[in-house]
Design a protein around this motif. Structure first.
Motif, PDB file in Angstrom:
ATOM      1  N   THR A  84      24.806  55.935  39.905  1.00 49.85           N
ATOM      2  CA  THR A  84      24.596  54.497  39.956  1.00 49.85           C
ATOM      3  C   THR A  84      25.727  53.791  39.213  1.00 49.85           C
ATOM      4  OG1 THR A  84      23.113  52.665  39.371  1.00 49.85           O
ATOM      5  CG2 THR A  84      23.103  54.567  37.893  1.00 49.85           C
ATOM      6  N   GLU A  85      26.134  52.650  39.746  1.00 46.44           N
ATOM      7  CA  GLU A  85      27.073  51.803  39.019  1.00 46.44           C
ATOM      8  C   GLU A  85      26.350  51.182  37.831  1.00 46.44           C
ATOM      9  OE1 GLU A  85      30.292  51.518  39.733  1.00 46.44           O
ATOM     10  OE2 GLU A  85      30.108  52.848  41.469  1.00 46.44           O
ATOM     11  N   SER A  86      27.089  50.632  36.905  1.00 44.64           N
ATOM     12  CA  SER A  86      26.487  50.030  35.716  1.00 44.64           C
ATOM     13  C   SER A  86      25.964  48.624  35.977  1.00 44.64           C
ATOM     14  CB  SER A  86      27.510  49.989  34.576  1.00 44.64           C
ATOM     15  OG  SER A  86      28.656  49.251  34.967  1.00 44.64           O
ATOM     16  N   ALA A  87      26.195  48.089  37.177  1.00 47.29           N
ATOM     17  CA  ALA A  87      25.717  46.756  37.546  1.00 47.29           C
ATOM     18  C   ALA A  87      25.491  46.715  39.054  1.00 47.29           C
ATOM     19  CB  ALA A  87      26.720  45.688  37.130  1.00 47.29           C
ATOM     20  N   PRO A  88      24.697  45.779  39.535  1.00 46.77           N
ATOM     21  CA  PRO A  88      24.440  45.686  40.977  1.00 46.77           C
ATOM     22  C   PRO A  88      25.719  45.546  41.788  1.00 46.77           C
ATOM     23  CG  PRO A  88      22.880  44.326  39.768  1.00 46.77           C
ATOM     24  CD  PRO A  88      23.896  44.803  38.766  1.00 46.77           C
ATOM     25  N   THR A  89      25.755  46.184  42.939  1.00 43.71           N
ATOM     26  CA  THR A  89      26.889  46.102  43.849  1.00 43.71           C
ATOM     27  C   THR A  89      26.700  44.951  44.835  1.00 43.71           C
ATOM     28  OG1 THR A  89      25.861  47.642  45.404  1.00 43.71           O
ATOM     29  CG2 THR A  89      27.307  48.580  43.702  1.00 43.71           C
ATOM     30  N   LYS A  90      27.807  44.469  45.371  1.00 40.71           N
ATOM     31  CA  LYS A  90      27.722  43.407  46.367  1.00 40.71           C
ATOM     32  C   LYS A  90      27.005  43.900  47.612  1.00 40.71           C
ATOM     33  CE  LYS A  90      30.344  40.036  49.045  1.00 40.71           C
ATOM     34  NZ  LYS A  90      31.668  39.438  49.349  1.00 40.71           N
ATOM     35  N   SER A  91      27.278  45.125  48.021  1.00 39.25           N
ATOM     36  CA  SER A  91      26.641  45.674  49.209  1.00 39.25           C
ATOM     37  C   SER A  91      25.125  45.643  49.098  1.00 39.25           C
ATOM     38  CB  SER A  91      27.122  47.118  49.433  1.00 39.25           C
ATOM     39  OG  SER A  91      26.418  47.710  50.501  1.00 39.25           O
ATOM     40  N   ALA A  92      24.596  46.036  47.937  1.00 44.04           N
ATOM     41  CA  ALA A  92      23.148  46.083  47.759  1.00 44.04           C
ATOM     42  C   ALA A  92      22.538  44.685  47.745  1.00 44.04           C
ATOM     43  CB  ALA A  92      22.807  46.825  46.471  1.00 44.04           C
ATOM     44  N   VAL A  93      23.191  43.739  47.074  1.00 44.64           N
ATOM     45  CA  VAL A  93      22.643  42.384  46.977  1.00 44.64           C
ATOM     46  C   VAL A  93      22.719  41.675  48.328  1.00 44.64           C
ATOM     47  CG1 VAL A  93      22.932  40.126  45.892  1.00 44.64           C
ATOM     48  CG2 VAL A  93      23.101  42.211  44.516  1.00 44.64           C
ATOM     49  N   ILE A  94      23.824  41.818  49.042  1.00 41.90           N
ATOM     50  CA  ILE A  94      23.918  41.225  50.374  1.00 41.90           C
ATOM     51  C   ILE A  94      22.905  41.880  51.304  1.00 41.90           C
ATOM     52  CG2 ILE A  94      25.400  40.929  52.399  1.00 41.90           C
ATOM     53  CD1 ILE A  94      26.048  39.061  50.058  1.00 41.90           C
ATOM     54  N   GLY A  95      22.704  43.195  51.163  1.00 45.52           N
ATOM     55  CA  GLY A  95      21.692  43.869  51.958  1.00 45.52           C
ATOM     56  C   GLY A  95      20.299  43.340  51.673  1.00 45.52           C
ATOM     57  N   MET A  96      20.020  43.033  50.407  1.00 45.96           N
ATOM     58  CA  MET A  96      18.727  42.455  50.029  1.00 45.96           C
ATOM     59  C   MET A  96      18.530  41.100  50.706  1.00 45.96           C
ATOM     60  SD  MET A  96      17.481  41.268  46.237  1.00 45.96           S
ATOM     61  CE  MET A  96      17.758  42.904  45.531  1.00 45.96           C
ATOM     62  N   LEU A  97      19.581  40.269  50.686  1.00 40.63           N
ATOM     63  CA  LEU A  97      19.495  38.956  51.311  1.00 40.63           C
ATOM     64  C   LEU A  97      19.328  39.065  52.823  1.00 40.63           C
ATOM     65  CD1 LEU A  97      22.313  37.132  49.290  1.00 40.63           C
ATOM     66  CD2 LEU A  97      19.846  36.868  49.006  1.00 40.63           C
ATOM     67  N   ALA A  98      20.065  39.991  53.424  1.00 41.44           N
ATOM     68  CA  ALA A  98      19.959  40.182  54.866  1.00 41.44           C
ATOM     69  C   ALA A  98      18.560  40.654  55.250  1.00 41.44           C
ATOM     70  CB  ALA A  98      21.012  41.192  55.342  1.00 41.44           C
ATOM     71  N   ALA A  99      17.996  41.559  54.458  1.00 43.57           N
ATOM     72  CA  ALA A  99      16.644  42.052  54.734  1.00 43.57           C
ATOM     73  C   ALA A  99      15.618  40.936  54.599  1.00 43.57           C
ATOM     74  CB  ALA A  99      16.315  43.202  53.789  1.00 43.57           C
ATOM     75  N   ALA A 100      15.762  40.106  53.568  1.00 41.64           N
ATOM     76  CA  ALA A 100      14.833  38.998  53.381  1.00 41.64           C
ATOM     77  C   ALA A 100      14.879  38.031  54.566  1.00 41.64           C
ATOM     78  CB  ALA A 100      15.161  38.256  52.088  1.00 41.64           C
ATOM     79  N   ALA A 101      16.083  37.845  55.135  1.00 38.30           N
ATOM     80  CA  ALA A 101      16.253  36.946  56.270  1.00 38.30           C
ATOM     81  C   ALA A 101      15.887  37.595  57.598  1.00 38.30           C
ATOM     82  CB  ALA A 101      17.694  36.440  56.325  1.00 38.30           C
ATOM     83  N   GLY A 102      15.555  38.888  57.590  1.00 40.96           N
ATOM     84  CA  GLY A 102      15.164  39.582  58.814  1.00 40.96           C
ATOM     85  C   GLY A 102      16.315  40.044  59.669  1.00 40.96           C
ATOM     86  N   ILE A 103      17.521  40.136  59.120  1.00 44.75           N
ATOM     87  CA  ILE A 103      18.673  40.624  59.877  1.00 44.75           C
ATOM     88  C   ILE A 103      18.571  42.135  60.005  1.00 44.75           C
ATOM     89  CG2 ILE A 103      21.191  40.837  59.886  1.00 44.75           C
ATOM     90  CD1 ILE A 103      21.322  38.202  58.351  1.00 44.75           C
ATOM     91  N   GLU A 104      18.603  42.639  61.213  1.00 46.68           N
ATOM     92  CA  GLU A 104      18.456  44.071  61.444  1.00 46.68           C
ATOM     93  C   GLU A 104      19.741  44.806  61.070  1.00 46.68           C
ATOM     94  OE1 GLU A 104      15.617  45.361  62.146  1.00 46.68           O
ATOM     95  OE2 GLU A 104      14.600  43.444  62.448  1.00 46.68           O
ATOM     96  N   ARG A 105      19.608  46.107  60.806  1.00 49.96           N
ATOM     97  CA  ARG A 105      20.735  46.895  60.303  1.00 49.96           C
ATOM     98  C   ARG A 105      21.941  46.906  61.241  1.00 49.96           C
ATOM     99  NH1 ARG A 105      20.575  50.098  55.973  1.00 49.96           N
ATOM    100  NH2 ARG A 105      18.613  50.349  54.845  1.00 49.96           N
TER     101      ARG A 105
END
Length: 241
Positions: A27-48
């Protein structure tokens, strides 16, 4: 421009930036951009596999403030093949325990307003890097109009746990580390991290390199008197009253 701020806190977090099928997942020592953008995309219902809808989210500028660094812990996991039942190799996984971060994305106000609403009523539930790591509280903190990433991260109150803040009760302010995307004139001195999302499709998940610089912000910390206190014997006192 607007900024959307997020509180990322939970018992465990894991922000990997390495291969999917590695037997040793760090694990990185802080959140990654990929993970946070993925969280936002999932919340908005954007499929993989919807790379076109992902592009505006991936173009958002990203920064994260380390409010409580947490402790790195290691876990060993076993698994069995779903079809054959054959035992898979032992995997080693790392997590951050008791960590708290404030992440922020900067960009188009209309897009961020949509993502802010999505976080309040997500299509897919958010998690902190892995599905086994749910957040302890709602992740959305607020939408800030006409502000920059550093301005917002200088203004959002310190989100660390009460027990952690009490360790700094003698300080009137505190300096927190911010990891943010480098501007064009900072690239020469920036670090690189492969966490710029290109596609989340299961068949061809892809990330590109992103330049990151470390900065600091100074915010006012709560005094010792303002922090909640807890005495485990209070329950006995109330029962005997």
């Amino acid at each position: 421009m607007s900024v959307l701020s997020l509180r990322l806190a939970g018992p465990l977090q894991s922000w990997g930036a390495s291969a999917r099928f590695a037997a040793r997942r760090t694990t990185e020592s802080a959140p990654t951009k990929s993970a946070v953008i993925g969280m936002l995309a999932a919340a908005a219902g954007i499929e993989r596999g919807d790379d076109r809808s992902l592009e505006p989210l991936a173009a958002l500028r990203f920064a994260v403030r380390v409010d409580q660094p947490g402790t790195r812990v290691r876990d060993f996991q076993t698994a069995h093949h779903g079809a054959s039942g054959k035992s898979m190799p032992l995997s080693e996984r790392f997590y951050l325990a008791d960590a708290v971060f404030v992440a922020a994305v900067e960009g188009d106000p209309t897009l961020l307003a949509t993502l802010h609403a999505a976080l309040r009523n997500p299509v897919y539930a958010p998690f902190l890097g892995r599905r086994s790591c749910p957040p302890s509280q709602p992740v959305e903190l607020g939408l800030h109009d006409g502000a920059s990433l550093l301005e917002v991260l200088s203004q959002v109150p310190w989100q660390a746990s009460a027990w952690y803040r009490k360790q700094h009760h003698d300080r009137t302010d505190i300096e927190l580390t911010v990891l943010r995307e480098a501007h064009d004139n900072e690239v020469e001195f920036a670090d690189t991290l492969r966490d710029q999302p290109v596609s989340y499709a299961a068949a061809h998940r892809r990330h590109s390199m992103r330049t990151v610089v470390s900065d600091t912000v100074r915010i006012t910390g709560p005094s010792a008197r303002s922090l909640p206190s807890h005495d485990p014997f209070d329950a006995f006192k109330e029962a005997s009253a």
